[in-house]
Design a protein around this motif. Structure first.
Motif, short mmCIF file in Angstrom:
data_model
loop_
_atom_site.label_atom_id
_atom_site.label_comp_id
_atom_site.label_asym_id
_atom_site.label_seq_id
_atom_site.Cartn_x
_atom_site.Cartn_y
_atom_site.Cartn_z
N THR A 59 0.81 -1.21 0.00
CA THR A 59 0.00 0.00 0.00
C THR A 59 0.85 1.27 0.00
O THR A 59 0.29 2.36 -0.05
CB THR A 59 -0.92 0.00 1.23
OG1 THR A 59 -0.11 -0.09 2.42
CG2 THR A 59 -1.89 -1.17 1.18
N THR A 60 2.16 1.15 0.08
CA THR A 60 3.03 2.30 0.14
C THR A 60 3.75 2.48 -1.19
O THR A 60 4.44 1.59 -1.66
CB THR A 60 4.08 2.14 1.26
OG1 THR A 60 3.41 1.93 2.50
CG2 THR A 60 4.96 3.37 1.35
N LYS A 61 3.56 3.66 -1.79
CA LYS A 61 4.25 3.94 -3.03
C LYS A 61 5.65 4.44 -2.72
O LYS A 61 5.81 5.31 -1.86
CB LYS A 61 3.48 4.98 -3.84
CG LYS A 61 2.15 4.48 -4.39
CD LYS A 61 1.49 5.54 -5.26
CE LYS A 61 0.19 5.02 -5.84
NZ LYS A 61 -0.48 6.05 -6.69
N PRO A 62 6.66 3.92 -3.40
CA PRO A 62 8.01 4.39 -3.13
C PRO A 62 8.20 5.84 -3.55
O PRO A 62 7.56 6.32 -4.50
CB PRO A 62 8.89 3.46 -3.97
CG PRO A 62 7.98 2.92 -5.03
CD PRO A 62 6.62 2.87 -4.43
N ALA A 63 9.05 6.54 -2.85
CA ALA A 63 9.29 7.95 -3.16
C ALA A 63 9.99 8.07 -4.51
O ALA A 63 10.94 7.33 -4.79
CB ALA A 63 10.17 8.57 -2.06
N PRO A 64 9.53 8.98 -5.37
CA PRO A 64 10.21 9.18 -6.66
C PRO A 64 11.69 9.46 -6.47
O PRO A 64 12.09 10.23 -5.61
CB PRO A 64 9.48 10.39 -7.25
CG PRO A 64 8.13 10.35 -6.62
CD PRO A 64 8.35 9.85 -5.22
N TRP A 69 11.74 3.12 -6.06
CA TRP A 69 10.99 3.72 -7.16
C TRP A 69 11.57 3.29 -8.50
O TRP A 69 10.84 2.91 -9.42
CB TRP A 69 11.00 5.24 -7.05
CG TRP A 69 10.25 5.91 -8.15
CD1 TRP A 69 8.91 6.17 -8.20
CD2 TRP A 69 10.79 6.40 -9.39
NE1 TRP A 69 8.57 6.79 -9.39
CE2 TRP A 69 9.71 6.94 -10.14
CE3 TRP A 69 12.06 6.43 -9.94
CZ2 TRP A 69 9.88 7.50 -11.40
CZ3 TRP A 69 12.25 6.99 -11.20
CH2 TRP A 69 11.17 7.52 -11.92
N TYR A 70 12.90 3.34 -8.64
CA TYR A 70 13.52 2.92 -9.90
C TYR A 70 13.16 1.46 -10.20
O TYR A 70 12.81 1.12 -11.34
CB TYR A 70 15.03 3.10 -9.84
CG TYR A 70 15.49 4.51 -10.12
CD1 TYR A 70 15.55 4.99 -11.43
CD2 TYR A 70 15.86 5.35 -9.10
CE1 TYR A 70 15.95 6.29 -11.70
CE2 TYR A 70 16.27 6.65 -9.35
CZ TYR A 70 16.32 7.12 -10.65
OH TYR A 70 16.72 8.40 -10.91
#
Length: 283
Positions: A59-64, A69-70
């Motif tokens: 449920t947690t989107k990685p920080a750009p 994120w990569y």
């Protein structure tokens, strides 16, 4: 190399010991620095792996811009076909290619130099995303930063030859070219335990003497490229403006290398191809 367990390791993996970023930049098209031959102090032994990294929850989107994120941006690729090595002519010169002559639906990622910048998360990105890369290194940079390049080798990269001083070879004597190529091959073999079998001339500049000297120094093939990648953007050098089977993409050890790797992967994916290891096709 996908979002599925079968193609990408996103679970707990050991963090690779990473080195600090070296601040250096270069123009977008080609190499722009000559490397000195002064002997650096010996590198320290690789550090022990750090504590395991933790993948973000569902449920947690990685920080750009973060490593997670990569990894999350890497496309899903079909499995690469079993490699069919390209036959090499039995001559006294190394084969020269801009583009590997294969019909298999693969393309190749190559990274040059080594002395400009070494983003610290590159090795783990390559490891977690299963990116096959060939590193064409200048031998003084390889010696000074050997720990960093060994980490990429552990992640699946291969080291190949890019001369000692990064000087243009075309028009130079056989002895001068042989010194640059064989001297680098000797050092890279001593550092990493494998003699390079591929060679890339600095700036892509070469002549018949280069191919003869490369062959005499143990190289089977000399590679140019069909496209460059800088700050995540692919610059095609072919009229099709799309990655073709057998294409060779060139990038450098620069601050934006993470973006370059991701940009290359996306371009390869858009073309319906799969990244593969160049060495598997030249034996």
């Amino acid at each position: 190399m996908s979002a599925t367990p079968a193609r990408r390791i996103l679970a707990v993996v050991p963090l690779l010991a990473l080195l600090a970023l070296s601040a250096c930049t270069v123009g977008p098209a080609l190499h722009a620095r000559r490397i000195t031959t002064a002997q650096p102090a010996p590198s320290a032994a690789p550090a022990a792996p750090a504590a395991p990294s933790t993948s973000p929850s569902a449920t947690t989107k990685p920080a750009p811009g973060s490593l997670d994120w990569y990894v999350s941006q890497v496309p899903t690729f079909p499995e690469a076909p079993p490699p069919q090595p390209v036959p090499l002519p039995a001559t006294g010169a190394a084969q020269f290619w801009h583009h590997l002559p294969t019909d298999q639906k693969v393309a190749f990622i190559t990274i040059d130099d080594g002395g400009l910048a070494r983003p610290p998360e590159v090795a783990e990105f390559i490891w977690r995303a299963h990116i096959p890369v060939t590193m064409f290194l200048n031998s003084p940079a390889a010696e000074e930063h050997d720990v960093y390049f060994r980490q990429i080798m552990v992640a699946g990269g291969v080291v190949e030859n890019h001369t000692i001083t990064h000087t243009s070879l075309a028009g130079r004597s056989y002895d001068r070219q042989r010194h640059e190529i064989c001297g680098a091959a000797d050092k890279l073999e001593a550092l990493f335990g494998k003699r390079p079998t591929l060679f890339r001339p600095p700036f892509g500049e070469h002549d018949a003497t280069t191919l003869k000297a490369a062959h005499d120094c143990g190289a089977k093939a000399v590679f140019h490229w069909t496209g460059t990648v800088h700050e995540g953007k692919v610059r095609y050098q072919t009229p099709e403006k799309v990655v073709q089977p057998g294409d060779v993409l060139l990038m450098h050890f620069r601050p934006a290398l993470m973006d370059d790797l991701l940009g290359a992967l996306k371009a390869i994916h858009r073309a319906g191809l799969t990244p593969a290891l160049l060495e598997d096709y030249v034996r």
